[in-house]
Design a protein around this motif. Sequence first.
Motif, PDB file in Angstrom:
ATOM      1  N   LYS A  36       0.887  -1.268  -0.012  1.00  0.00           N
ATOM      2  CA  LYS A  36       0.020   0.181   0.078  1.00  0.00           C
ATOM      3  C   LYS A  36       0.881   1.269   0.037  1.00  0.00           C
ATOM      4  O   LYS A  36       0.578   2.431  -0.765  1.00  0.00           O
ATOM      5  N   PHE A  37       2.031   1.188   0.527  1.00  0.00           N
ATOM      6  CA  PHE A  37       2.971   2.428   0.698  1.00  0.00           C
ATOM      7  C   PHE A  37       3.475   2.662  -0.683  1.00  0.00           C
ATOM      8  O   PHE A  37       3.450   3.763  -1.040  1.00  0.00           O
ATOM      9  N   PHE A  38       3.604   1.633  -1.421  1.00  0.00           N
ATOM     10  CA  PHE A  38       4.324   1.705  -2.609  1.00  0.00           C
ATOM     11  C   PHE A  38       3.268   2.161  -3.815  1.00  0.00           C
ATOM     12  O   PHE A  38       3.511   3.085  -4.382  1.00  0.00           O
ATOM     13  N   LEU A  39       2.427   1.373  -3.860  1.00  0.00           N
ATOM     14  CA  LEU A  39       1.491   1.318  -4.950  1.00  0.00           C
ATOM     15  C   LEU A  39       0.691   2.559  -4.840  1.00  0.00           C
ATOM     16  O   LEU A  39       0.121   3.169  -5.713  1.00  0.00           O
ATOM     17  N   GLU A  40       0.007   2.990  -3.690  1.00  0.00           N
ATOM     18  CA  GLU A  40      -0.853   4.128  -3.318  1.00  0.00           C
ATOM     19  C   GLU A  40       0.100   5.416  -2.882  1.00  0.00           C
ATOM     20  O   GLU A  40      -0.256   6.419  -3.371  1.00  0.00           O
ATOM     21  N   GLY A  41       1.125   5.142  -2.300  1.00  0.00           N
ATOM     22  CA  GLY A  41       1.759   6.421  -1.619  1.00  0.00           C
ATOM     23  C   GLY A  41       2.892   6.781  -2.485  1.00  0.00           C
ATOM     24  O   GLY A  41       3.526   7.959  -2.268  1.00  0.00           O
ATOM     25  N   GLY A  42       3.436   5.674  -3.549  1.00  0.00           N
ATOM     26  CA  GLY A  42       4.449   6.153  -4.670  1.00  0.00           C
ATOM     27  C   GLY A  42       5.642   6.179  -3.822  1.00  0.00           C
ATOM     28  O   GLY A  42       6.659   6.870  -4.500  1.00  0.00           O
ATOM     29  N   LYS A  43       6.054   5.508  -2.904  1.00  0.00           N
ATOM     30  CA  LYS A  43       7.538   5.474  -2.285  1.00  0.00           C
ATOM     31  C   LYS A  43       7.942   4.025  -1.723  1.00  0.00           C
ATOM     32  O   LYS A  43       7.010   3.246  -1.069  1.00  0.00           O
ATOM     33  N   HIS A  93      -6.903  -2.883   0.990  1.00  0.00           N
ATOM     34  CA  HIS A  93      -7.641  -2.114  -0.071  1.00  0.00           C
ATOM     35  C   HIS A  93      -6.653  -0.825  -0.600  1.00  0.00           C
ATOM     36  O   HIS A  93      -6.136  -0.060   0.398  1.00  0.00           O
ATOM     37  N   ILE A  94      -6.614  -0.425  -1.787  1.00  0.00           N
ATOM     38  CA  ILE A  94      -5.970   0.834  -2.056  1.00  0.00           C
ATOM     39  C   ILE A  94      -6.864   1.253  -3.268  1.00  0.00           C
ATOM     40  O   ILE A  94      -7.463   0.528  -4.021  1.00  0.00           O
TER      41      ILE A  94
END
Length: 414
Positions: A254-261, A279-280
Amino acid sequence: MATPDLDPLLLLRQSIASNSQIIPTASDDAAAPEVELSKATHLTFTTPSRISLPITTPTRFVANDTPVDLRSIYFLWLKREVPIPEYNAAVSQLDDELVDGKVHKPAYFERVELIAWLEGSSEESEYIKPLVGDKDGAASNAAAALASKGAAAPAIGGTVGKSGKGSLDPRLAVIYNSERKMGDRNSCLRGVKPTDFSHVRKLAAPFMSKKPSQSATQAAANPALTHNQKQRRPDPIILLSPSASSLLRMTNAKFFLEGGKFVPADSPLASAEGSTMLHINRTLPGIDPNRPFRFILVESPERFKPEYWNRVVAVFTTGQAWQFKSYQWSNPNELFKRIPGIYVGWRADKLPENVQAWGHRVTAVGVERWKDVAPSSVDASRWRDREVVEQIWRVIESNMRSKGWSRERAPTSI
């Protein structure tokens, strides 16, 4: 298993529909005071009369061929609006406090169907077995429909008139459920004293004088249109790799795919540890620029129904073929013909041989290696993470458009 007239699921659904109290008690006495759920031995229902059932009573809700107890189902209803990580933590805390037994944690789709059935939005579920003596399930569905209206659940297996004595024939249960209760003006307004509502006419006049909108006119002319508009768009599914060597896990996806990091899966910055599903939200302008899609992320298709595979839009892999053993298409070449594969590795590292062999059907992306820096510092190389994430979403969106995803529906086959 409880008898039909004391079925725990129907009593629970009836109490929810009538907004009646459900009281955990430490005694089988229906008048016993309320106690904490961890200390309760019985659950007392106050509608239609006070009935007390053991809290460990097995119900007709079956998971993995095992009936789920009443306490687990009642606790799930209490926590129905709590996010799954918090619900799992609450279950663990209650397990520690219990002297006997454990609380069952349902899978995602079991949880969704059970909550929908209890709140009355669904009359049947594949996880709920029919009542005793009800082979085809028709009477069970009718009893559930009656319970959702706050009416007493009928017994199964006999025939009676409408006096209510004895047990109710399943065919009559269906007929009674379709009846429309009549009443005069006063009873409909929930009162016995006539009330003057003439002032409401003045308030309603500006609204009644307006012409109906075009959409309302179309809906009146075509009832099927209104029905279709009420259908909820299915959520697309993304499968992550369960391999411990995967750079993308449930803790950091979630941190990667939704937050971009990107952060390592075992980093203190990662979250959702222990979750089996995430869920994202992501807006896909090429499909629906106004409403974001809600993506479901899971590591295993163990609980999948066959139709869920039509909603899978990406499979993340580390190149290990054992990952696909339980998939509908266990052969990677067959799988990636239907669903795009995505490999996330370190930038400049050599691709695994299997990923190279699968060719263009698996998109390989690389992230910069993680560097441990002070909390007050910024890793300058992390700006590339956003670029990698956007590349992944372009692949997913392109595949969804080609498979027939739209604003309102998902493809029926892939």
